[in-house]
Design an enzyme around this catalytic site. Structure first.
Site, PDB file in Angstrom:
ATOM      1  N   CYS A 380       0.835  -1.197   0.000  1.00 52.84           N
ATOM      2  CA  CYS A 380       0.000   0.000   0.000  1.00 52.84           C
ATOM      3  C   CYS A 380       0.882   1.263   0.000  1.00 52.84           C
ATOM      4  O   CYS A 380       1.488   1.590  -1.004  1.00 52.84           O
ATOM      5  CB  CYS A 380      -0.962  -0.042   1.183  1.00 52.84           C
ATOM      6  SG  CYS A 380      -2.326   1.140   1.058  1.00 52.84           S
ATOM      7  N   HIS A 514      -3.564  -5.128   0.282  1.00 53.17           N
ATOM      8  CA  HIS A 514      -3.062  -5.701   1.534  1.00 53.17           C
ATOM      9  C   HIS A 514      -3.156  -7.229   1.481  1.00 53.17           C
ATOM     10  O   HIS A 514      -4.139  -7.817   1.951  1.00 53.17           O
ATOM     11  CB  HIS A 514      -3.873  -5.174   2.726  1.00 53.17           C
ATOM     12  CG  HIS A 514      -3.612  -3.739   3.041  1.00 53.17           C
ATOM     13  ND1 HIS A 514      -2.654  -3.329   3.940  1.00 53.17           N
ATOM     14  CD2 HIS A 514      -4.178  -2.598   2.548  1.00 53.17           C
ATOM     15  CE1 HIS A 514      -2.645  -2.010   4.009  1.00 53.17           C
ATOM     16  NE2 HIS A 514      -3.559  -1.539   3.178  1.00 53.17           N
ATOM     17  N   GLU A 516      -1.765  -9.362   3.266  1.00 57.70           N
ATOM     18  CA  GLU A 516      -1.719  -9.999   4.592  1.00 57.70           C
ATOM     19  C   GLU A 516      -3.101 -10.411   5.080  1.00 57.70           C
ATOM     20  O   GLU A 516      -3.229 -11.343   5.888  1.00 57.70           O
ATOM     21  CB  GLU A 516      -1.056  -9.075   5.613  1.00 57.70           C
ATOM     22  CG  GLU A 516      -1.804  -7.801   5.949  1.00 57.70           C
ATOM     23  CD  GLU A 516      -1.419  -6.604   5.085  1.00 57.70           C
ATOM     24  OE1 GLU A 516      -1.565  -5.454   5.547  1.00 57.70           O
ATOM     25  OE2 GLU A 516      -1.003  -6.829   3.929  1.00 57.70           O
TER      26      GLU A 516
END
Length: 542
Positions: A380, A514, A516
């Site tokens: 990001c 993102h 994750e």
């Protein structure tokens, strides 16, 4: 009809209600049941989207664009069940919806009150959109006795009566402190916490007691006696060697068995814990170690990067290594002399963030990784800073920066004011509300043939979760690519840059989304698995 499990907490916060809920959900899944997990948060914010990470940890984002509590990340990582907008509610959202209805006249002139209107709204949330599942686990945030949590406790008390004893149970997570000076474990805080819970009409069925040492049988008997629960329903919850060993620990303590017995399902099949045993073995017995620097803005609070840390651990599991994270405040790298802190790391990760503070330090970290051929992962904001670094130092775009920091000479990164979500155009304004006005949730991207990310993903199209207000300006794509920075992932219409990389670098990738959020211990995200593999390779060179 689903059976409901309500998880409350007492004595102090941060006892691990979310982790306990997630672990129990995983154990029920391992026995063949379908589960859904939900979080009820008593704070007045509509959602955590505008809250500082220092206040409440990271903001977790779902596929459908909800900004939620970080516990939903635990739920997804442990069960693999994707959360939705309908799985996290706050007092702020409840009151906002009630006030809107009152203004429209939906209550037909009635006096709007906490009981029944607020409690009814909470109950409707708990019962709605459950889907075809066997168990719905509802965690109530905060601690019993908190004034802001009272409507939630009253709502689940009513649900306990309405659903019936065979369809709803209450689990209370509490603390058994060990006083070293006295050499004793104290049960009184647990007794008082249960007394507080019973005073509002809720009798817990199971106590999950967080403790540092084993509970003596005499203490278990005392807790059971004074808290009015069976002795086998006093479950020991000691710290585990890793998060992913918790389901195994709780199963050993009989947690899932007692839950099922309470529902009259004592003859349920034993759980298949093969996956969790494998994960625990990989975590506890790695073949080596890599050190990865996380250069961020909120590094003094690890919970600000909870999903990121867990995704790195998943990458470690995939590669048979332990990931040691070196947390570094980005601001220190505004002084080049401090870049020596990056000399001994095997990879560098620059995560998401907001605001100008630390930006120049993140740009310096990206430059250090590019020049030293150290694996770099920009997520990001971390991608945007890597692009700005390339613009300044490779493409000759002096003054390149982001409009987030003011009025740059070269607005390489600009405010996103219009995008398409679910075939509808979404627009925002510079002076509009901050809450819920970012590009949120899962969006598609197309990957460039022959690129590193195309090889890593093994597919040409992906869907990843976003949370940001600013985008790299596609107008500079050609100039940047001439300098060596490859735009290897774009939105399907080719307007929004999603991924950048260097073809001549061992591993340098920046992503606007993102990844994750979609990593699981039993299914590590391919980018994190590849990044940790690159760090492992680099560790052999230093």
């Amino acid at each position: 009809m689903p059976r409901y499990i309500f998880i409350t907490g007492g004595v102090v916060s941060s006892l691990g209600k979310g982790l306990a809920s997630a672990a129990l959900g995983a154990l029920l899944q391992a026995r063949g049941y379908k589960v859904r997990l939900r979080k009820l948060d008593p704070y007045l914010n509509v959602d955590p989207g505008t809250m500082s990470p220092y206040q409440h940890g990271e903001v977790y984002v779902t596929d459908d664009g909800a900004e939620t509590d970080l516990d939903l990340g635990h739920y997804e990582r442990f069960t693999g069940v994707s959360a939705h907008q309908s799985d996290n509610i706050t007092t702020g959202r409840i009151y906002s919806e009630i006030i809107e209805r009152e203004r429209r006249g939906d209550y037909l002139g009635a006096t709007v009150q906490v009981i029944p209107h607020v409690t009814d709204a909470i109950k409707n949330f708990v019962l709605s959109d459950a889907g075809d599942v066997d168990f719905v686990l509802c965690e109530i945030g905060g601690t019993v006795g908190d004034i802001e949590g009272l409507p939630f406790f009253e709502a689940i008390r009513q649900l306990g009566q309405e659903l019936g004893r065979d369809n709803a149970i209450f689990i209370h997570v509490t603390l058994l402190p060990f006083i070293k000076a006295a050499g004793e474990m104290k049960t009184k805080p647990t007794q008082h916490s249960v007394k507080e819970l019973r005073s509002i009409g809720i009798q817990p069925d199971i106590l999950l007691c967080r403790c540092e040492i084993p509970i003596d049988p005499s203490d278990k008997r005392k807790i059971a006696l004074f808290c009015n629960v069976p002795e086998n329903a006093v479950i020991e919850g000691r710290d585990a060697s890793s998060l992913y060993h918790v389901p195994l620990e709780y199963h050993d303590q009989g947690f899932d068995r007692v839950v099922l017995e309470r529902f009259g399902l004592g003859d349920a099949p034993e759980p298949d814990l093969t996956i969790w045993n494998g994960i625990s073995e990989a975590v506890n017995n790695p073949d080596g170690e890599v050190t990865i620097a996380v250069v961020g803005k909120y590094t003094v609070l690890v919970d600000a990067y909870k999903s990121l840390l867990e995704a790195l651990n998943h990458g470690g599991i995939a590669n048979g290594v332990k990931v040691k994270v070196k947390w570094l405040d980005a601001s220190q790298f505004e002084d080049d002399e401090n870049l020596v802190e990056l000399e001994d790391v095997h990879a560098i990760l620059v995560p998401g963030g907001f605001g100008e503070r630390g930006a120049e330090g993140k740009i310096a970290a990206a430059k250090f990784a590019r020049e030293r051929k150290i694996p770099y992962f920009g997520i990001c904001f971390g991608m945007q800073m890597a692009v700005i670094e390339a613009a300044r130092n490779l493409a000759g775009l002096d003054g390149a920066s982001s409009s987030e920091f003011g009025d740059p000479e070269v607005p390489l990164v600009g405010l996103l004011t219009e995008w398409v979500k679910d075939n509808e155009t979404v627009r925002r304004h510079v002076d509009g509300d901050l809450g819920g006005t970012m590009r949120l949730g899962a969006f598609p991207a197309s990957l460039k043939d022959g690129s590193k990310v195309r090889e890593i993903y093994g597919q040409a199209a992906i869907h990843e979760r976003h949370r940001h207000r600013y985008e790299v300006n596609i107008a500079y794509k050609e100039q940047l690519e001439k300098s060596g920075l490859v735009f290897s992932g774009l939105s399907p219409d080719g307007v929004l840059p999603e991924i950048v990389e260097y073809a001549d670098h061992p591993w340098f990738i920046g992503v606007q989304y993102h990844p994750e959020y979609k990593s699981r211990p039993f299914d590590p995200h391919p980018l994190f698995a590849s990044f940790v593999a690159a760090a492992k390779d680099h560790s052999r060179l230093v």
